[in-house]
Design a protein around this motif. Structure first.
Motif, PDB file in Angstrom:
ATOM      1  N   VAL A  90      60.851 -10.363  -8.890  1.00 17.44           N
ATOM      2  CA  VAL A  90      59.707  -9.468  -8.817  1.00 17.44           C
ATOM      3  C   VAL A  90      59.103  -9.300 -10.054  1.00 17.44           C
ATOM      4  CG1 VAL A  90      58.638  -7.309  -7.778  1.00 17.44           C
ATOM      5  CG2 VAL A  90      60.430  -8.586  -6.374  1.00 17.44           C
ATOM      6  N   THR A  91      57.999  -9.681 -10.348  1.00 20.61           N
ATOM      7  CA  THR A  91      57.235  -9.380 -11.488  1.00 20.61           C
ATOM      8  C   THR A  91      55.587  -9.087 -11.270  1.00 20.61           C
ATOM      9  OG1 THR A  91      56.512 -11.720 -11.813  1.00 20.61           O
ATOM     10  CG2 THR A  91      58.716 -10.836 -12.780  1.00 20.61           C
ATOM     11  N   SER A 112      69.490  -8.333  -4.237  1.00 22.63           N
ATOM     12  CA  SER A 112      68.877  -7.033  -3.809  1.00 22.63           C
ATOM     13  C   SER A 112      70.062  -6.186  -4.388  1.00 22.63           C
ATOM     14  CB  SER A 112      68.733  -6.986  -2.581  1.00 22.63           C
ATOM     15  OG  SER A 112      69.723  -7.112  -1.532  1.00 22.63           O
ATOM     16  N   GLY A 152      58.645  -6.535 -15.114  1.00 21.65           N
ATOM     17  CA  GLY A 152      59.536  -6.921 -13.951  1.00 21.65           C
ATOM     18  C   GLY A 152      60.207  -5.614 -13.552  1.00 21.65           C
ATOM     19  N   THR A 153      61.098  -5.704 -12.700  1.00 20.12           N
ATOM     20  CA  THR A 153      61.802  -4.560 -11.938  1.00 20.12           C
ATOM     21  C   THR A 153      62.606  -3.591 -12.789  1.00 20.12           C
ATOM     22  OG1 THR A 153      63.689  -6.056 -11.164  1.00 20.12           O
ATOM     23  CG2 THR A 153      61.753  -5.862  -9.673  1.00 20.12           C
ATOM     24  N   HIS A 154      63.077  -4.289 -13.923  1.00 21.20           N
ATOM     25  CA  HIS A 154      64.067  -3.571 -14.532  1.00 21.20           C
ATOM     26  C   HIS A 154      63.439  -2.321 -15.405  1.00 21.20           C
ATOM     27  CE1 HIS A 154      67.112  -7.114 -14.851  1.00 21.20           C
ATOM     28  NE2 HIS A 154      66.945  -6.737 -13.625  1.00 21.20           N
ATOM     29  N   LEU A 157      63.024   0.372 -12.968  1.00 20.43           N
ATOM     30  CA  LEU A 157      64.482   1.020 -12.779  1.00 20.43           C
ATOM     31  C   LEU A 157      64.786   1.803 -14.101  1.00 20.43           C
ATOM     32  CD1 LEU A 157      66.128  -2.075 -11.142  1.00 20.43           C
ATOM     33  CD2 LEU A 157      65.483   0.319 -10.144  1.00 20.43           C
ATOM     34  N   ALA A 220      67.406   2.509  -5.243  1.00 21.15           N
ATOM     35  CA  ALA A 220      66.933   1.604  -4.049  1.00 21.15           C
ATOM     36  C   ALA A 220      66.683   2.294  -2.909  1.00 21.15           C
ATOM     37  CB  ALA A 220      67.475   0.203  -4.377  1.00 21.15           C
ATOM     38  N   LEU A 227      65.306  -7.335  -5.472  1.00 25.74           N
ATOM     39  CA  LEU A 227      64.745  -7.858  -6.974  1.00 25.74           C
ATOM     40  C   LEU A 227      64.607  -9.321  -6.921  1.00 25.74           C
ATOM     41  CD1 LEU A 227      67.967  -5.975  -8.717  1.00 25.74           C
ATOM     42  CD2 LEU A 227      65.617  -4.972  -8.389  1.00 25.74           C
ATOM     43  N   PHE A 303      59.590  -0.517  -1.435  1.00 25.39           N
ATOM     44  CA  PHE A 303      60.203  -1.030  -2.639  1.00 25.39           C
ATOM     45  C   PHE A 303      59.378  -1.875  -3.571  1.00 25.39           C
ATOM     46  CE2 PHE A 303      64.129  -2.241  -5.426  1.00 25.39           C
ATOM     47  CZ  PHE A 303      64.035  -0.867  -6.046  1.00 25.39           C
ATOM     48  N   LEU A 304      58.694  -2.869  -2.813  1.00 24.00           N
ATOM     49  CA  LEU A 304      57.601  -3.791  -3.420  1.00 24.00           C
ATOM     50  C   LEU A 304      56.530  -2.981  -3.788  1.00 24.00           C
ATOM     51  CD1 LEU A 304      57.821  -6.816  -1.153  1.00 24.00           C
ATOM     52  CD2 LEU A 304      58.609  -6.806  -3.594  1.00 24.00           C
ATOM     53  N   PHE A 307      57.153  -1.027  -6.811  1.00 23.42           N
ATOM     54  CA  PHE A 307      56.974  -2.014  -8.266  1.00 23.42           C
ATOM     55  C   PHE A 307      55.408  -2.250  -8.420  1.00 23.42           C
ATOM     56  CE2 PHE A 307      61.466  -3.414  -6.993  1.00 23.42           C
ATOM     57  CZ  PHE A 307      61.971  -2.892  -7.982  1.00 23.42           C
TER      58      PHE A 307
END
Length: 343
Positions: A90-91, A112, A152-154, A157, A220, A227, A303-304, A307
């Motif tokens: 996911v970016t 995930s 991106g996801t990180h 987070l 999450a 992810l 969650f998407l 992001f």
């Protein structure tokens, strides 16, 4: 910075033979080739198991696995019909592709964050490590933290981990580094913390290069935080019979993984299969941090959406899209209807 999709990509293709299972399911009329792309490694475990146990052969499929270096090249390949299916992180680029009229479909879970399962963790250099999570996060104030993709996801987070202890992204320096380069950067103190993935994560922990700060699962949704989703190309999604057959076979592979890693059924045998296909020492798999895969292939649109909001707020996207344009659970629903819900 607005993320834009690359239009050209090259890849090396290699085919993997499948063994026939003891029980046969309904097949397609003739074997159909499905081109699957990913960055490879242990998180392709459900595909390895689906091949080894004959689930793809069961469904009348021949899966060609193609390794590519990152999410942009995977998206370019699937957008230009060089791939049918891919595991794509996911970016911001995933949302940007849909905005540009490329009708990709997120259909399932390639990796995930789930309770007890997280192959991605926040780490700190061992020489900086303290005792508690709070102390370790606070020890990173003013220091450099590596993520694989700022869009991106990180990155989100990391923000949530910092916010938990009264800090913000402004309190640290975030740099973008390839995951394969993170351990050397940590060893030389070029960076002080990172968001590491397997197998690099286990390598760094076992060498006492880093200490784990958080497994990130608390950030999450309880049902699991995606992810890396399974993505279908527009053309493949329209081939409903084949698309359904792939999802069913893949879901069987995911369930075999969960049976082994969560329930202990044939665990060592399963680990050895994953290691053989991934080209890793079985000890790396058994002693490492397992990835999460939803056995019913559910994807959290919440969650998407979180992001996407982060990407817009930080300038990686200029505006939002309707998540419903991106997510299609019909293939997973059809597989669960046939296989039954996982217990």
């Amino acid at each position: 910075m607005i993320v834009r999709l690359a239009l050209a990509v090259s890849a090396i293709t290699f085919c993997v033979s499948v063994q026939h299972p003891t029980a046969r399911a309904q097949q397609l009329a003739s074997p159909v080739t499905v081109r699957f792309g990913s960055v490879g490694g242990a998180t392709d475990a459900p595909l390895y198991l689906a091949e080894e146990f004959g689930f793809f052969a069961d469904a009348g499929l021949k899966v060609e696995r193609r390794r590519m270096t990152n999410a942009p090249t995977l998206m370019a390949a699937i957008a230009t019909n060089q791939l049918d299916v891919a595991g794509i992180a996911v970016t911001a680029g995933l949302f940007a592709a849909v905005k540009q009229g490329i009708n990709l479909r997120i259909v399932g879970d390639k990796q995930s964050l789930r309770p007890g399962f997280s192959a991605t963790r926040a780490v700190i250099r061992s020489d900086l490590a303290k005792t508690t999570e709070a102390e370790n996060v606070q020890a990173l104030k003013g220091r450099t933290i590596a993520v694989s993709d700022k869009a991106g996801t990180h990155h989100l987070l990391l923000q949530r981990l910092l916010n938990k202890y009264g800090m913000t992204l402004a309190d640290v320096r975030v740099v973008q580094i390839a995951v394969s380069s993170m351990v050397p950067a940590l060893k030389t103190a070029a960076v002080d913390g990172a968001f590491l993935l397997e197998p690099f994560l286990s390598e760094a922990v076992h060498a006492d290069t880093v200490k784990v700060i958080s497994d990130l699962t608390e950030f999450a949704p309880k049902e699991g935080g995606i992810l890396v989703p399974i993505v279908y190309s527009e053309k493949f999604a329209q081939a409903t019979e084949t698309a359904n057959a792939f999802m069913k076979a893949y879901m069987r592979g995911v369930r075999a993984y969960n049976d082994a890693l969560a329930k202990g059924k044939d665990k060592q045998k399963t680990i050895e299969i994953i290691a053989r296909y991934a080209g890793l020492d079985p000890k790396i798999i058994s002693d490492g941090f397992p990835a999460g895969f939803d056995p019913n292939q559910r994807v959290s649109t919440q969650f998407l959406g979180e992001f996407q909001t982060f990407f817009v707020e930080h300038g990686f996207l200029d505006s939002s899209i309707d998540i419903g344009r991106l997510v299609d659970m019909s293939f997973a629903d059809a597989a669960v209807k046939e296989l039954g819900p996982y217990k």
